[in-house]
Design a protein around this motif. Structure first.
Motif, mmCIF file in Angstrom:
data_model
loop_
_atom_site.group_PDB
_atom_site.id
_atom_site.type_symbol
_atom_site.label_atom_id
_atom_site.label_comp_id
_atom_site.label_asym_id
_atom_site.label_seq_id
_atom_site.Cartn_x
_atom_site.Cartn_y
_atom_site.Cartn_z
ATOM 1 N N ASN A 25 -4.448 -38.775 -30.024
ATOM 2 C CA ASN A 25 -5.482 -38.923 -31.049
ATOM 3 C C ASN A 25 -6.549 -37.837 -30.919
ATOM 4 O O ASN A 25 -7.041 -37.306 -31.917
ATOM 5 N N GLU A 26 -6.928 -37.516 -29.679
ATOM 6 C CA GLU A 26 -7.924 -36.463 -29.450
ATOM 7 C C GLU A 26 -7.412 -35.115 -29.948
ATOM 8 O O GLU A 26 -8.165 -34.342 -30.546
ATOM 9 N N ASN A 27 -6.128 -34.827 -29.709
ATOM 10 C CA ASN A 27 -5.545 -33.571 -30.176
ATOM 11 C C ASN A 27 -5.497 -33.502 -31.693
ATOM 12 O O ASN A 27 -5.791 -32.461 -32.288
ATOM 13 N N VAL A 28 -5.136 -34.615 -32.323
ATOM 14 C CA VAL A 28 -5.076 -34.662 -33.789
ATOM 15 C C VAL A 28 -6.461 -34.445 -34.398
ATOM 16 O O VAL A 28 -6.632 -33.630 -35.311
ATOM 17 N N CYS A 29 -7.454 -35.159 -33.895
ATOM 18 C CA CYS A 29 -8.822 -35.037 -34.425
ATOM 19 C C CYS A 29 -9.394 -33.642 -34.182
ATOM 20 O O CYS A 29 -10.052 -33.065 -35.053
ATOM 21 N N ALA A 30 -9.131 -33.100 -32.986
ATOM 22 C CA ALA A 30 -9.631 -31.762 -32.667
ATOM 23 C C ALA A 30 -9.006 -30.716 -33.573
ATOM 24 O O ALA A 30 -9.693 -29.822 -34.088
ATOM 25 N N LEU A 31 -7.698 -30.819 -33.793
ATOM 26 C CA LEU A 31 -6.996 -29.849 -34.634
ATOM 27 C C LEU A 31 -7.493 -29.916 -36.076
ATOM 28 O O LEU A 31 -7.680 -28.885 -36.740
ATOM 29 N N ALA A 32 -7.729 -31.127 -36.587
ATOM 30 C CA ALA A 32 -8.244 -31.285 -37.951
ATOM 31 C C ALA A 32 -9.643 -30.687 -38.079
ATOM 32 O O ALA A 32 -9.966 -30.020 -39.072
ATOM 33 N N HIS B 190 1.913 -38.229 -23.532
ATOM 34 C CA HIS B 190 2.262 -39.584 -23.109
ATOM 35 C C HIS B 190 1.148 -40.597 -23.360
ATOM 36 O O HIS B 190 1.373 -41.793 -23.289
ATOM 37 N N SER B 191 -0.053 -40.120 -23.631
ATOM 38 C CA SER B 191 -1.202 -41.007 -23.826
ATOM 39 C C SER B 191 -1.597 -41.079 -25.289
ATOM 40 O O SER B 191 -1.734 -40.043 -25.953
ATOM 41 N N VAL B 192 -1.789 -42.296 -25.822
ATOM 42 C CA VAL B 192 -2.225 -42.476 -27.203
ATOM 43 C C VAL B 192 -3.578 -41.809 -27.402
ATOM 44 O O VAL B 192 -3.831 -41.143 -28.414
ATOM 45 N N ARG B 193 -4.453 -41.983 -26.434
ATOM 46 C CA ARG B 193 -5.789 -41.402 -26.538
ATOM 47 C C ARG B 193 -5.726 -39.876 -26.591
ATOM 48 O O ARG B 193 -6.408 -39.249 -27.412
ATOM 49 N N THR B 194 -4.905 -39.272 -25.736
ATOM 50 C CA THR B 194 -4.776 -37.818 -25.726
ATOM 51 C C THR B 194 -4.228 -37.317 -27.046
ATOM 52 O O THR B 194 -4.693 -36.309 -27.593
ATOM 53 N N ARG C 74 4.895 -36.606 -29.438
ATOM 54 C CA ARG C 74 4.607 -37.948 -28.940
ATOM 55 C C ARG C 74 5.715 -38.434 -28.015
ATOM 56 O O ARG C 74 6.889 -38.369 -28.339
ATOM 57 N N ALA C 75 5.299 -38.913 -26.841
ATOM 58 C CA ALA C 75 6.264 -39.436 -25.866
ATOM 59 C C ALA C 75 5.676 -40.674 -25.208
ATOM 60 O O ALA C 75 5.705 -40.823 -23.992
ATOM 61 N N PHE C 76 5.134 -41.581 -26.031
ATOM 62 C CA PHE C 76 4.403 -42.737 -25.516
ATOM 63 C C PHE C 76 5.273 -43.683 -24.690
ATOM 64 O O PHE C 76 4.815 -44.286 -23.737
ATOM 65 N N SER C 77 6.523 -43.826 -25.067
ATOM 66 C CA SER C 77 7.362 -44.834 -24.411
ATOM 67 C C SER C 77 8.166 -44.291 -23.237
ATOM 68 O O SER C 77 8.936 -45.015 -22.629
ATOM 69 N N SER C 78 8.001 -43.013 -22.926
ATOM 70 C CA SER C 78 8.748 -42.431 -21.813
ATOM 71 C C SER C 78 7.797 -42.019 -20.707
ATOM 72 O O SER C 78 6.648 -41.667 -20.971
ATOM 73 N N SER C 79 8.276 -42.051 -19.487
ATOM 74 C CA SER C 79 7.439 -41.681 -18.354
ATOM 75 C C SER C 79 7.456 -40.179 -18.147
ATOM 76 O O SER C 79 8.387 -39.489 -18.560
ATOM 77 N N ARG C 80 6.427 -39.672 -17.491
ATOM 78 C CA ARG C 80 6.388 -38.248 -17.189
ATOM 79 C C ARG C 80 7.529 -37.876 -16.246
ATOM 80 O O ARG C 80 8.095 -36.791 -16.329
ATOM 81 N N GLY C 81 7.851 -38.793 -15.335
ATOM 82 C CA GLY C 81 8.931 -38.521 -14.391
ATOM 83 C C GLY C 81 10.262 -38.356 -15.095
ATOM 84 O O GLY C 81 11.046 -37.468 -14.780
ATOM 85 N N ALA C 82 10.528 -39.227 -16.084
ATOM 86 C CA ALA C 82 11.803 -39.193 -16.787
ATOM 87 C C ALA C 82 11.910 -37.993 -17.716
ATOM 88 O O ALA C 82 13.006 -37.577 -18.075
ATOM 89 N N SER C 83 10.770 -37.425 -18.134
ATOM 90 C CA SER C 83 10.802 -36.330 -19.101
ATOM 91 C C SER C 83 10.479 -34.979 -18.482
ATOM 92 O O SER C 83 10.205 -34.028 -19.190
ATOM 93 N N ARG D 185 -6.362 -34.094 -41.116
ATOM 94 C CA ARG D 185 -5.981 -34.993 -40.024
ATOM 95 C C ARG D 185 -4.552 -35.488 -40.208
ATOM 96 O O ARG D 185 -3.793 -35.616 -39.245
ATOM 97 N N SER D 186 -4.189 -35.753 -41.456
ATOM 98 C CA SER D 186 -2.822 -36.177 -41.751
ATOM 99 C C SER D 186 -1.835 -35.063 -41.426
ATOM 100 O O SER D 186 -0.763 -35.304 -40.859
ATOM 101 N N GLN D 187 -2.207 -33.825 -41.763
ATOM 102 C CA GLN D 187 -1.355 -32.678 -41.439
ATOM 103 C C GLN D 187 -1.225 -32.505 -39.928
ATOM 104 O O GLN D 187 -0.149 -32.215 -39.408
ATOM 105 N N ALA D 188 -2.341 -32.683 -39.234
ATOM 106 C CA ALA D 188 -2.334 -32.534 -37.776
ATOM 107 C C ALA D 188 -1.440 -33.582 -37.123
ATOM 108 O O ALA D 188 -0.690 -33.289 -36.193
ATOM 109 N N ALA D 189 -1.531 -34.823 -37.620
ATOM 110 C CA ALA D 189 -0.698 -35.899 -37.085
ATOM 111 C C ALA D 189 0.776 -35.596 -37.298
ATOM 112 O O ALA D 189 1.616 -35.830 -36.417
#
Length: 363
Positions: free
Chosen positions: A47-54, A41-45, A21-30, A10-14
């Motif tokens: 975390n889900e990717n990190v856990c799934a990859l691990a 852009h989502s913390v939940r997404t 990670r683009a939590f502080s930027s909008s999809r429009g701006a990026s 999980r640490s490797q995946a993170a």
């Protein structure tokens, strides 16, 4: 030992996905030149990717993520499909692998075909190798820039362009269970809290259809980042809510939108205004909180405990958005709007910008 290995993976995946990670930027701006949004852009997404990859790496029996090859990944996904897992479950794993390898993986249907005919996998992998051979030195190619997603299309179906919405044209039946709370249930939960900052947070979520983390970004119209300009906002948003007071919040994906809060609640809100914005960090994201309200993960946990205590169940604080959507639809339809226009308005008020998603909130 097994738990220790999962923690290491999980640490490797993170670490491997940290650059996305683009939590502080909008999809429009990026948005990139191909009109797709870059990063997670989502913390939940994330975390889900990190856990799934691990979990994927652990299931494969590898100690390091770099041991995951394209062929191993496809074999793993084929095994998941052959186990009769749902498209949604396999899709979660496929997306995590795609983000890690920066390479498109076969669709659920392609994986089913590969499960029945191994030669299809060989042709698919050959298409990958041919694509790499042609584009490896091209800086415009995703292989030359790790931050871009492979969107080129070849005969093997590698990098096929995605639809703008996974729900457009979907015939999948929505679940019948509603997550919405009645007004009496909302009041019961709110009154179970001792402090005004807690009670008001509950009432505001229901009144304006807010997410728990949006409570941190709540601010007056003339403060902070303005409403996201890269959207076709409807002029009739908040129709039949003229008695309310307008505020601004920044929500999922960095989208900043205008909300309306009932006058009585707005008066109570202003009494909780901080003299200066307070810096707060919640789930890895930094905020400047202008009102002394319970918010974020703390609000989510406190709500669940209270709901179970008062009602005997909890559908999560997100259920307030379902309540808001159903209430607004009722008001708009009763005032003569078509279902299509009503859904579009509610969609923009909730900040998910896709009218089709509103169906989920109307169960």
């Amino acid at each position: 030992m097994k738990q220790d290995n999962i923690s290491k993976l999980r640490s490797q995946a993170a670490s491997a996905l940290k650059w996305q990670r683009a939590f502080s930027s909008s999809r429009g701006a990026s948005k990139r030149s191909d009109s797709t949004s870059s990063g997670i852009h989502s913390v939940r997404t994330w975390n889900e990717n990190v856990c799934a990859l691990a979990k994927i790496a652990n299931d494969m029996g590898v100690n390091r993520l770099k041991q995951i090859t394209t062929e191993k990944a496809i074999d793993y996904l084929i095994q998941r499909v052959s186990s009769k897992l749902s498209d949604k479950t396999v899709s979660r794993d496929r997306v995590a692998i795609e983000r890690f390898l920066s390479r498109k993986m076969p669709s659920y249907q392609d994986l089913q075909a590969m499960d029945h005919n191994p030669h299809i996998k060989g042709r698919w992998l050959k298409g990958i190798k041919d694509f790499i051979k042609v584009h490896a030195g091209d800086p415009r190619s995703p292989l030359g820039n790790r931050s871009k997603t492979n969107r080129s299309t070849n005969k093997a179906g590698v990098g096929a362009k995605k639809s703008n919405s996974s729900r457009v044209g979907s015939t999948k039946q929505l679940k019948e269970t509603s997550r919405a709370y009645s007004d009496d249930q909302v009041k019961a939960i709110a009154m179970s809290f001792e402090k005004e900052r807690e009670r008001l947070a509950i009432l505001l979520m229901r009144d304006a259809g807010l997410r728990v983390h949006e409570m941190y970004s709540l601010r007056r119209v003339n403060e902070g980042k303005p409403v996201t300009a890269q959207r076709d906002w409807r002029a009739d948003r908040h129709l039949h809510r003229s008695e309310g007071v307008k505020y601004i919040v920044t929500g999922k994906g960095g989208l900043t939108r205008e909300i309306v809060i009932s006058k009585g609640l707005a008066d109570r809100l202003e009494k909780l205004r901080n003299e200066k914005p307070i810096k707060v960090k919640d789930r890895g994201v930094n905020y400047r909180q202008r009102y002394n309200l319970l918010a974020g993960n703390s609000l989510s946990k406190a709500f669940t405990r209270s709901s179970k205590r008062e009602l005997g169940f909890s559908t999560g604080a997100h259920g307030f958005r379902h309540s808001y959507a159903q209430s607004r639809m009722s008001v708009l339809l009763s005032n003569g709007l078509s279902a299509k226009n009503a859904k579009h308005i509610v969609s923009q008020e909730l900040g998910h910008m896709r009218a089709s998603i509103t169906n989920t909130y109307l169960r």
